[in-house]
Enzyme design. Sequence first.
Site, PDB file in Angstrom:
ATOM      1  NE  ARG A 240      46.954   2.939  -0.808  1.00 22.27           N
ATOM      2  CZ  ARG A 240      45.771   2.835  -1.426  1.00 22.27           C
ATOM      3  NH1 ARG A 240      44.808   3.704  -1.195  1.00 22.27           N
ATOM      4  NH2 ARG A 240      45.542   1.832  -2.255  1.00 22.27           N
ATOM      5  CD  GLU A 269      43.702   3.983   5.931  1.00 23.26           C
ATOM      6  OE1 GLU A 269      43.275   2.926   5.453  1.00 23.26           O
ATOM      7  OE2 GLU A 269      43.872   4.997   5.260  1.00 23.26           O
ATOM      8  CG  HIS A 288      40.878   3.832   2.856  1.00 26.64           C
ATOM      9  ND1 HIS A 288      42.198   3.443   2.866  1.00 26.64           N
ATOM     10  CD2 HIS A 288      40.542   3.925   1.546  1.00 26.64           C
ATOM     11  CE1 HIS A 288      42.640   3.306   1.632  1.00 26.64           C
ATOM     12  NE2 HIS A 288      41.650   3.589   0.798  1.00 26.64           N
TER      13      HIS A 288
HETATM   14  C1  8YV Z   1      39.591   0.889  -1.381  1.00 25.60           C
HETATM   15  C2  8YV Z   1      41.648   2.046  -2.521  1.00 25.60           C
HETATM   16  O1  8YV Z   1      39.120   1.596  -0.304  1.00 25.60           O
HETATM   17  O2  8YV Z   1      41.485   1.458  -4.798  1.00 25.60           O
HETATM   18  C3  8YV Z   1      42.210   1.814  -3.870  1.00 25.60           C
HETATM   19  O3  8YV Z   1      43.438   1.973  -4.036  1.00 25.60           O
HETATM   20  O4  8YV Z   1      42.316   2.461  -1.643  1.00 25.60           O
HETATM   21  C4  8YV Z   1      40.200   1.838  -2.334  1.00 25.60           C
HETATM   22  O5  8YV Z   1      39.536   1.579  -3.493  1.00 25.60           O
HETATM   23  C5  8YV Z   1      40.150  -0.324  -0.884  1.00 25.60           C
HETATM   24  O6  8YV Z   1      41.403  -0.144  -0.443  1.00 25.60           O
HETATM   25  C6  8YV Z   1      39.944  -1.512  -1.743  1.00 25.60           C
HETATM   26  O7  8YV Z   1      40.902  -2.451  -1.606  1.00 25.60           O
END
Ligand code: 8YV
Length: 328
Positions: A240, A269, A288
């Site tokens: 994150r 983001e 991301h």
């Molecule tokens: C995705 C993620 O990019 O699983 C997570 O925590 O950050 C990622 O898999 C995305 O945020 C799916 O909601």
Amino acid sequence: MTNKKVFASRIFPECGINLLKEADFLVTEWNEDRPMTQNELIMEAKRHDALFCTVSDKIDKKFLNECSHLDIISQFAVGYDNIDVREATKLGIAVGYTPGAMTDATADIAFSLMIATARKMFYLHKRIINGRWDYFRPNSDLGIELKNKTLGIFGMGRIGMEMAHRCKGAYNMQVIYHDLNRNSAAEKELNARFVDFHSLLAQSDILSVHCQLSEQTRGIFNKEAFGRMKPTSVFINTSRGAVHHEKDLIEALDTGKIWGAGLDVTDPEPMHRDNPLLQMESVGVLPHIGSATVEARNAMSLMAAANIIGYYKDKNVPNLVNPEVLKK
Ligand code: 8YV
């Protein structure tokens, strides 16, 4: 079997949505190509029994108290820092998530960012696009090699371990790690050595972040932390963006406190297009995409659906963040 109503806050991979429909759930999907505002989400959630959502949805105290009738919030992600889990638990709302589905996909992104950053690939690609491929110069565009270096993992969970496996297999790296708990599998399989946070900073050639965002990890990679790292080191973050302090990271790169950075997550983001990180030679930024493979996203969709189905079938949610709720 059921007439329960599920609201899906985005257009998710259809395998999970179909699974719900086949189990007789009434599914409504948000069909605009943008995240919902919180007010839109509250309005829809009020008309449904369960929510199928993701990290861009703000599931805070306000949302939860307005929608305290919800049975389950099923998050399409492994991270759930967008959800006030304590409040959900207080209100008796189950919170599901999808661990494991994106382990390989995210480790691949961390590994690729490490190599691409170490060889300035993002920057050099941009230079070609901008018409600046002129002469060979023996002393320019030099990157760093990875063989036999020390990999530091911050957060030795599933994804951290996969990153370490890749680095050990490809480059014979020594693995050190820091986490809240010891990981005996990592110590056995990877010969990984547990170290304190300051030693991790001081000894890592590559430092790769794989922790959850929490009160303990928010902003932990700040000016002081970067100041303790090697001037030749590369910082990788695929967890994150808020785990690193972005202004401090920019300054650390600018002043040579660290050598490079590869980021799949930023704060905020999307990253602003004028962010100086985008112009730096030994920096790579991705939008991301850790879980963005067909395999991972389908698995996430199926798991998020299975959490809802399990809840209503026999109160058995395969991947539940707050088991206390079902014990009550
Ligand atoms: C995705 C993620 O990019 O699983 C997570 O925590 O950050 C990622 O898999 C995305 O945020 C799916 O909601």
